[in-house]
Each structure stands twice: as structure tokens, then as C-alpha cells.
Motif scaffolding. Sequence first.
Motif, PDB file in Angstrom:
ATOM      1  N   MET A 153       0.849  -1.173   0.000  1.00  0.00           N
ATOM      2  CA  MET A 153       0.000   0.000   0.000  1.00  0.00           C
ATOM      3  C   MET A 153       0.891   1.230   0.000  1.00  0.00           C
ATOM      4  SD  MET A 153      -2.973   1.075   2.745  1.00  0.00           S
ATOM      5  CE  MET A 153      -3.922  -0.367   2.401  1.00  0.00           C
ATOM      6  N   LYS A 154       0.603   2.165  -0.889  1.00  0.00           N
ATOM      7  CA  LYS A 154       1.358   3.404  -0.941  1.00  0.00           C
ATOM      8  C   LYS A 154       0.950   4.313   0.200  1.00  0.00           C
ATOM      9  CE  LYS A 154       2.051   3.305  -5.880  1.00  0.00           C
ATOM     10  NZ  LYS A 154       1.766   3.942  -7.160  1.00  0.00           N
ATOM     11  N   ARG A 155       1.833   5.206   0.573  1.00  0.00           N
ATOM     12  CA  ARG A 155       1.579   6.107   1.695  1.00  0.00           C
ATOM     13  C   ARG A 155       0.312   6.909   1.471  1.00  0.00           C
ATOM     14  NH1 ARG A 155       3.826  11.501   3.575  1.00  0.00           N
ATOM     15  NH2 ARG A 155       3.557  11.381   5.805  1.00  0.00           N
ATOM     16  N   ASP A 156       0.093   7.456   0.280  1.00  0.00           N
ATOM     17  CA  ASP A 156      -1.102   8.264   0.011  1.00  0.00           C
ATOM     18  C   ASP A 156      -2.376   7.448   0.175  1.00  0.00           C
ATOM     19  OD1 ASP A 156       0.513  10.417  -0.481  1.00  0.00           O
ATOM     20  OD2 ASP A 156       0.440  10.205  -2.670  1.00  0.00           O
ATOM     21  N   ASP A 176      -2.479 -10.678  -3.052  1.00  0.00           N
ATOM     22  CA  ASP A 176      -2.066 -10.740  -4.453  1.00  0.00           C
ATOM     23  C   ASP A 176      -3.279 -10.825  -5.377  1.00  0.00           C
ATOM     24  OD1 ASP A 176      -2.865 -13.461  -4.662  1.00  0.00           O
ATOM     25  OD2 ASP A 176      -0.871 -14.166  -4.097  1.00  0.00           O
ATOM     26  N   ALA A 177      -3.025 -10.840  -6.672  1.00  0.00           N
ATOM     27  CA  ALA A 177      -4.098 -10.837  -7.662  1.00  0.00           C
ATOM     28  C   ALA A 177      -4.953 -12.094  -7.615  1.00  0.00           C
ATOM     29  CB  ALA A 177      -3.510 -10.661  -9.070  1.00  0.00           C
ATOM     30  N   HIS A 189      -0.695 -12.395   2.159  1.00  0.00           N
ATOM     31  CA  HIS A 189       0.694 -12.520   2.595  1.00  0.00           C
ATOM     32  C   HIS A 189       0.901 -11.579   3.780  1.00  0.00           C
ATOM     33  CE1 HIS A 189       1.491 -14.538  -1.252  1.00  0.00           C
ATOM     34  NE2 HIS A 189       0.635 -13.655  -1.739  1.00  0.00           N
ATOM     35  N   PRO A 190       1.764 -11.943   4.730  1.00  0.00           N
ATOM     36  CA  PRO A 190       1.975 -11.082   5.897  1.00  0.00           C
ATOM     37  C   PRO A 190       2.422  -9.674   5.502  1.00  0.00           C
ATOM     38  CG  PRO A 190       3.031 -13.211   6.205  1.00  0.00           C
ATOM     39  CD  PRO A 190       2.585 -13.150   4.765  1.00  0.00           C
ATOM     40  N   GLY A 191       1.983  -8.709   6.287  1.00  0.00           N
ATOM     41  CA  GLY A 191       2.395  -7.331   6.072  1.00  0.00           C
ATOM     42  C   GLY A 191       3.883  -7.166   6.353  1.00  0.00           C
ATOM     43  N   LEU A 192       4.476  -6.217   5.683  1.00  0.00           N
ATOM     44  CA  LEU A 192       5.892  -5.898   5.852  1.00  0.00           C
ATOM     45  C   LEU A 192       6.016  -4.462   6.343  1.00  0.00           C
ATOM     46  CD1 LEU A 192       7.169  -7.520   2.545  1.00  0.00           C
ATOM     47  CD2 LEU A 192       7.253  -8.503   4.841  1.00  0.00           C
ATOM     48  N   ILE A 193       7.193  -4.062   6.691  1.00  0.00           N
ATOM     49  CA  ILE A 193       7.413  -2.719   7.209  1.00  0.00           C
ATOM     50  C   ILE A 193       7.298  -1.701   6.065  1.00  0.00           C
ATOM     51  CG2 ILE A 193       9.915  -3.035   7.089  1.00  0.00           C
ATOM     52  CD1 ILE A 193      10.136  -1.135   9.520  1.00  0.00           C
ATOM     53  N   PRO A 194       6.375  -0.755   6.140  1.00  0.00           N
ATOM     54  CA  PRO A 194       6.169   0.184   5.034  1.00  0.00           C
ATOM     55  C   PRO A 194       7.245   1.259   4.910  1.00  0.00           C
ATOM     56  CG  PRO A 194       4.605   0.640   6.778  1.00  0.00           C
ATOM     57  CD  PRO A 194       5.350  -0.606   7.175  1.00  0.00           C
TER      58      PRO A 194
END
Length: 154
Positions: A1-4, A63-64, A69-74
Motif C-alpha cells: 500500500m502506498k503512503r497516500d 495478491d491478484a 501474505h503477511p504485512g511488511l514494514i512500510p
Amino acid sequence: MKRDETLQAGDATVAAEESIFARRCVVVVDAALPPGKAANAAAVIALTLGQRHPELVGPPLVDASGATHPGLIPIGIAVLSAPAEALAGLRAKAVQGGCDVVDFPVQGQQTTDYQAFIDAVAQVREEDLRYVGMALLGPRKAVGKLVGNLALLK
């Protein structure tokens, strides 16, 4: 996910994400470590950092195909290197500057027995401890000043 996109998700998420994006996270390891030991140090440090700061883990990834999948550090984690003799001073400056520091004393790579590791560290005064690596988490500018002259681990 993008910051915006994250910032549009809701007020609580916005506040949490803004505080995350105001911080910087780096791992610094002894530049002289062989690749396997450097990777081990970075992994051990990152695991402890994640336990201490679960808010650093982003939302799950989908995914599509719809698999989760587990979240990662943004905000990412740069893995940097420094001479072994510089690590204790870096730790002291980071602590003094209000950063959270997860340090990994050299004794941790001298045994596979965690109790022996605990016992070995207990025999060394804080000012005499030496480190194979550490993570720093703190305000972006403060962490940047501490590590601005360090190179990525190669």
C-alpha cells in the motif's frame, strides 16, 4: 500500500501511519562480519525490533489471486555497515538522542546456547560491551544524522 492510499484509509490509520513515516529504522552491522554472520545479526535484530514495535508491520498484502501474505514494514529498513570499533559509540549517541536501540553483543555469535549468552553478557560492564550490530529507530532526522556517513552493507 502506498503512503497516500494509507492516509486515505481513515483518521486512526492516518495518525498511526503519520507517526510511522516520521520515523526511520536502520540496522547497522559490523562491516568485517562474513556474509552469513552479518545476515544472522540483521535477522536477529529485526525480529526483536518487530516484537518491540508491532506497529511497524504494515497491513497484509493480497495478491491478484486473492492469497494473503503477511504485512511488511512500510518504511523499509536499510542495512548499513560500520567498523566494529564505531558501534559502541553509535549506540551511545543513539540512546542519548532518544532512539530505541536493539543491540546485539558479540557474545551472541560465540555460542548457540542462549543461557550461555546471557551469562557471558552479565560478566561485561555496559561501557565494555562490543557489538556485531544494532537497530536504531527514531525520528527521521535524528537517525539520519547518526548514520548519514555509513554505507549500505555489501
